[in-house]
Design a protein around this motif. Structure first.
Motif, PDB file in Angstrom:
ATOM      1  N   TYR A 148     -13.372  -6.765   0.955  1.00 55.59           N
ATOM      2  CA  TYR A 148     -12.628  -7.495  -0.060  1.00 55.59           C
ATOM      3  C   TYR A 148     -13.385  -8.762  -0.423  1.00 55.59           C
ATOM      4  O   TYR A 148     -14.055  -9.364   0.412  1.00 55.59           O
ATOM      5  N   SER A 175       0.846  -1.195   0.000  1.00 52.28           N
ATOM      6  CA  SER A 175       0.000   0.000   0.000  1.00 52.28           C
ATOM      7  C   SER A 175       0.880   1.243   0.000  1.00 52.28           C
ATOM      8  O   SER A 175       2.064   1.202   0.352  1.00 52.28           O
ATOM      9  N   PRO A 177      -7.113 -11.567  -1.991  1.00 54.74           N
ATOM     10  CA  PRO A 177      -8.302 -10.709  -1.853  1.00 54.74           C
ATOM     11  C   PRO A 177      -8.260  -9.547  -2.840  1.00 54.74           C
ATOM     12  O   PRO A 177      -7.194  -8.999  -3.115  1.00 54.74           O
ATOM     13  N   ARG A 226     -12.804  -1.346   4.422  1.00 52.92           N
ATOM     14  CA  ARG A 226     -12.858  -1.931   3.095  1.00 52.92           C
ATOM     15  C   ARG A 226     -13.519  -3.299   3.128  1.00 52.92           C
ATOM     16  O   ARG A 226     -13.399  -4.017   4.118  1.00 52.92           O
ATOM     17  N   GLU A 262      -6.035   1.571   0.746  1.00 60.73           N
ATOM     18  CA  GLU A 262      -6.193   0.215   0.237  1.00 60.73           C
ATOM     19  C   GLU A 262      -4.888  -0.539   0.215  1.00 60.73           C
ATOM     20  O   GLU A 262      -3.835  -0.004  -0.094  1.00 60.73           O
ATOM     21  N   ALA A 263      -4.983  -1.806   0.582  1.00 64.88           N
ATOM     22  CA  ALA A 263      -3.871  -2.725   0.433  1.00 64.88           C
ATOM     23  C   ALA A 263      -4.170  -3.616  -0.765  1.00 64.88           C
ATOM     24  O   ALA A 263      -5.266  -4.157  -0.886  1.00 64.88           O
ATOM     25  N   PHE A 264      -3.204  -3.753  -1.642  1.00 68.16           N
ATOM     26  CA  PHE A 264      -3.351  -4.582  -2.835  1.00 68.16           C
ATOM     27  C   PHE A 264      -2.622  -5.895  -2.588  1.00 68.16           C
ATOM     28  O   PHE A 264      -1.460  -5.897  -2.188  1.00 68.16           O
ATOM     29  N   PHE A 265      -3.304  -6.986  -2.846  1.00 68.39           N
ATOM     30  CA  PHE A 265      -2.770  -8.295  -2.533  1.00 68.39           C
ATOM     31  C   PHE A 265      -2.193  -8.986  -3.758  1.00 68.39           C
ATOM     32  O   PHE A 265      -2.718  -8.862  -4.866  1.00 68.39           O
TER      33      PHE A 265
END
Lengths: 112, 112
Positions: free
Chosen positions: B36, A94, B44, B34, A100-103
């Motif tokens: 997911y 992030s 996610p 958030r 937001e955290a992107f996985f």
């Protein structure tokens, strides 16, 4: 495609061994997080790095360690592996100040 | 203790029906929340993100609500499709540097 790359996708190894999981964050993301997800379980936070420094620690075992390199990629090292370490390991990244955290797609580790 | 609790743990609905997933949190101070979607064995993927001042946010057939006073959020899925079968995870970000708190997820199964 989230922009977060994890390698390898799958890993099978024997008990007692050591493995290294790699994560390349999205371009520009300074924060990297590692999570463990055992079968049918929720995501368990392991550790967070920000710009090369450890920021937060979760339920990470002493047999596990991580680091973030100057190019911002991160590695999660798992040693003295046990059968119970079999799980999906996710990396997320992030931007500081963003929500937001992107996985990544995860590394599936199987210990036999 | 900062926590995120989701209900129900699992849910089975028929294709075309609507459903609502719940998320209660105690994270304070609160930055954003958030939802997911996580397909089995995959990372996610973000559906919606809501800040303190937002009450409702939609993303196609997904509508999230947030009541920051009661610390509750819901995710409403309209006209469900088979592809909606997945785990839905509520993630709350606290104001203490980039820390994310994960719920254990609701496993949704949409049947034909």
């Amino acid at each position: 495609d989230s922009g977060v790359t994890q390698t390898p996708k799958h890993l099978i190894t024997a008990t007692g061994q050591r493995v290294t999981l790699r994560c390349s964050p999205r371009s520009g993301d300074l924060s990297v997080y590692w999570y463990q997800q055992s079968l049918d379980q929720g995501l368990q936070f392991l550790i967070q790095y920000y710009n090369g420094e450890e920021r937060a620690k979760g339920n990470i075992l002493e047999r596990f360690s991580a680091q973030q390199f100057p190019d911002l990629h991160s590695e999660l090292n798992l040693s003295s592996l046990e059968l119970g370490d079999s799980a999906l390991y996710f990396c997320a990244s992030s931007v500081v100040g963003q929500g937001e955290a992107f996985f990544g797609q995860g590394t599936r580790l199987t210990v036999v | 203790k900062n926590q995120v609790e989701q209900s129900p743990q699992s849910l089975i609905i028929l294709e075309g029906k609507n459903c609502t997933l719940q998320c209660n949190y105690t994270v304070s101070p609160f930055s954003n929340l958030r939802w997911y979607k996580q397909d089995t064995g995959r990372g996610p993927v973000s559906l919606t993100i809501m800040t303190f001042s937002e009450n409702t946010k939609s993303n196609g057939r997904y509508t999230a609500t947030l009541d920051a006073d009661t610390k509750q959020s819901s995710l409403h899925i309209t006209a469900s499709q088979l592809s909606d079968s997945a785990s839905y995870i509520c993630v709350v970000r606290g104001n203490n540097f980039n820390k994310f708190y994960f719920g254990s997820g609701t496993k949704l199964n949409v049947k034909p």
